[in-house]
Write a protein that holds these residues in place. Structure first.
Motif, mmCIF file in Angstrom:
data_model
loop_
_atom_site.group_PDB
_atom_site.id
_atom_site.type_symbol
_atom_site.label_atom_id
_atom_site.label_comp_id
_atom_site.label_asym_id
_atom_site.label_seq_id
_atom_site.Cartn_x
_atom_site.Cartn_y
_atom_site.Cartn_z
ATOM 1 N N GLY A 1 -0.207 -0.689 -5.413
ATOM 2 C CA GLY A 1 -1.530 -0.076 -5.269
ATOM 3 C C GLY A 1 -1.626 0.804 -4.031
ATOM 4 N N ALA A 2 -1.060 0.339 -2.922
ATOM 5 C CA ALA A 2 -1.101 1.119 -1.682
ATOM 6 C C ALA A 2 -0.305 2.414 -1.828
ATOM 7 C CB ALA A 2 -0.564 0.292 -0.518
ATOM 8 N N ALA A 3 0.851 2.340 -2.469
ATOM 9 C CA ALA A 3 1.664 3.545 -2.669
ATOM 10 C C ALA A 3 0.927 4.549 -3.550
ATOM 11 C CB ALA A 3 3.016 3.180 -3.282
ATOM 12 N N ILE A 4 0.309 4.052 -4.604
ATOM 13 C CA ILE A 4 -0.426 4.919 -5.528
ATOM 14 C C ILE A 4 -1.629 5.545 -4.831
ATOM 15 C CG2 ILE A 4 -1.856 4.904 -7.622
ATOM 16 C CD1 ILE A 4 0.174 2.711 -8.673
ATOM 17 N N GLU A 5 -2.399 4.727 -4.130
ATOM 18 C CA GLU A 5 -3.575 5.233 -3.396
ATOM 19 C C GLU A 5 -3.169 6.279 -2.371
ATOM 20 O OE1 GLU A 5 -6.850 4.920 -3.555
ATOM 21 O OE2 GLU A 5 -7.041 3.315 -5.026
ATOM 22 N N GLY A 6 -2.084 6.017 -1.660
ATOM 23 C CA GLY A 6 -1.621 6.962 -0.649
ATOM 24 C C GLY A 6 -1.244 8.304 -1.259
ATOM 25 N N TYR A 7 -0.508 8.267 -2.372
ATOM 26 C CA TYR A 7 -0.130 9.516 -3.032
ATOM 27 C C TYR A 7 -1.372 10.239 -3.540
ATOM 28 C CZ TYR A 7 1.741 12.940 -6.197
ATOM 29 O OH TYR A 7 2.013 14.142 -6.826
ATOM 30 N N ALA A 8 -2.263 9.491 -4.183
ATOM 31 C CA ALA A 8 -3.472 10.104 -4.740
ATOM 32 C C ALA A 8 -4.272 10.800 -3.639
ATOM 33 C CB ALA A 8 -4.320 9.052 -5.447
ATOM 34 N N LYS A 9 -4.517 10.086 -2.563
ATOM 35 C CA LYS A 9 -5.330 10.638 -1.480
ATOM 36 C C LYS A 9 -4.695 11.889 -0.887
ATOM 37 C CE LYS A 9 -7.644 9.392 2.785
ATOM 38 N NZ LYS A 9 -7.898 8.349 3.783
ATOM 39 N N SER A 10 -3.380 11.851 -0.669
ATOM 40 C CA SER A 10 -2.725 13.002 -0.054
ATOM 41 C C SER A 10 -2.582 14.184 -1.010
ATOM 42 C CB SER A 10 -1.359 12.608 0.512
ATOM 43 O OG SER A 10 -0.473 12.273 -0.527
ATOM 44 N N ASN A 11 -2.891 13.976 -2.281
ATOM 45 C CA ASN A 11 -2.789 15.060 -3.259
ATOM 46 C C ASN A 11 -4.128 15.392 -3.908
ATOM 47 O OD1 ASN A 11 0.215 15.900 -3.723
ATOM 48 N ND2 ASN A 11 0.194 13.702 -3.288
ATOM 49 N N GLY A 12 -5.216 15.014 -3.234
ATOM 50 C CA GLY A 12 -6.547 15.397 -3.683
ATOM 51 C C GLY A 12 -7.034 14.679 -4.929
ATOM 52 N N LEU A 13 -6.507 13.486 -5.181
ATOM 53 C CA LEU A 13 -6.912 12.705 -6.348
ATOM 54 C C LEU A 13 -7.647 11.453 -5.904
ATOM 55 C CD1 LEU A 13 -3.512 12.924 -8.264
ATOM 56 C CD2 LEU A 13 -5.612 14.149 -8.858
ATOM 57 N N ALA A 14 -8.485 10.929 -6.780
ATOM 58 C CA ALA A 14 -9.191 9.673 -6.524
ATOM 59 C C ALA A 14 -8.895 8.716 -7.670
ATOM 60 C CB ALA A 14 -10.692 9.913 -6.430
ATOM 61 N N VAL A 15 -8.386 7.535 -7.343
ATOM 62 C CA VAL A 15 -8.093 6.530 -8.365
ATOM 63 C C VAL A 15 -9.411 5.928 -8.827
ATOM 64 C CG1 VAL A 15 -6.920 4.360 -8.878
ATOM 65 C CG2 VAL A 15 -5.820 6.039 -7.373
ATOM 66 N N SER A 16 -9.747 6.171 -10.094
ATOM 67 C CA SER A 16 -11.025 5.675 -10.609
ATOM 68 C C SER A 16 -10.895 4.336 -11.325
ATOM 69 C CB SER A 16 -11.660 6.707 -11.549
ATOM 70 O OG SER A 16 -10.819 6.969 -12.648
#
Length: 151
Positions: free
Chosen positions: A28-43
């Motif tokens: 989850g942390a890896a996914i959140e980190g990638y999402a945040k740094s690429n302008g995405l929000a995990v919904s």
């Protein structure tokens, strides 16, 4: 501040012992980190707990819930920690990838690899090769872990 594009997270742990361990948190942390740094929000996060990477996608409750959510909203990006968390069988991997491609969904890893890319034959071949190595590693690792548990 502009609204970030929505994406879904997909997590999988292969054994019941990992459910309460670090694996889901790390993924989850890896996914959140990638999402945040690429302008995405995990919904939403979809999780297949204690599901082998070789299990067929149609038997994975979390993956099926992910597909249902995709069909009912506009989210078209899914992120998993890495390809081995998505699947550890070439057949399961490719059937899952095809199910997402059919729905016009992009599957990314937390390192930015696009698993659904079909525009480059070399990239598709490398996905197959990497899937084969993940399957091999699983086949090699399972007996070693069992022997260690038995000892």
């Amino acid at each position: 501040m502009p609204k970030r594009a929505q994406c879904f997270a997909y997590l999988r742990t292969s054994s019941a012992a990992n459910i309460d361990g670090d694996s889901p948190h790390r993924q989850g942390a890896a996914i959140e980190g990638y999402a945040k740094s690429n302008g995405l929000a995990v919904s939403a996060c979809f999780y297949d707990a204690a599901v082998s990477g070789a299990d067929p996608i149609e038997s994975r409750h979390g993956f099926n819930a992910l597909l249902s959510a995709i069909e009912s909203n506009g989210v078209r990006t899914v992120i998993c920690e890495d390809a081995s968390r998505f699947a550890r069988s070439v057949i399961a991997q490719e059937l899952g990838v095809l199910a997402l491609i059919k729905r016009s969904v992009t599957l990314l890893t937390a390192s930015g690899e696009e698993l659904t890319a079909t525009d480059d034959p070399a990239r598709v071949m490398m996905r197959h090769v990497a899937g084969s190595f993940a399957e091999y590693e699983k086949a090699r690792l399972v007996p070693k872990l069992k022997a260690a548990r038995d000892r």
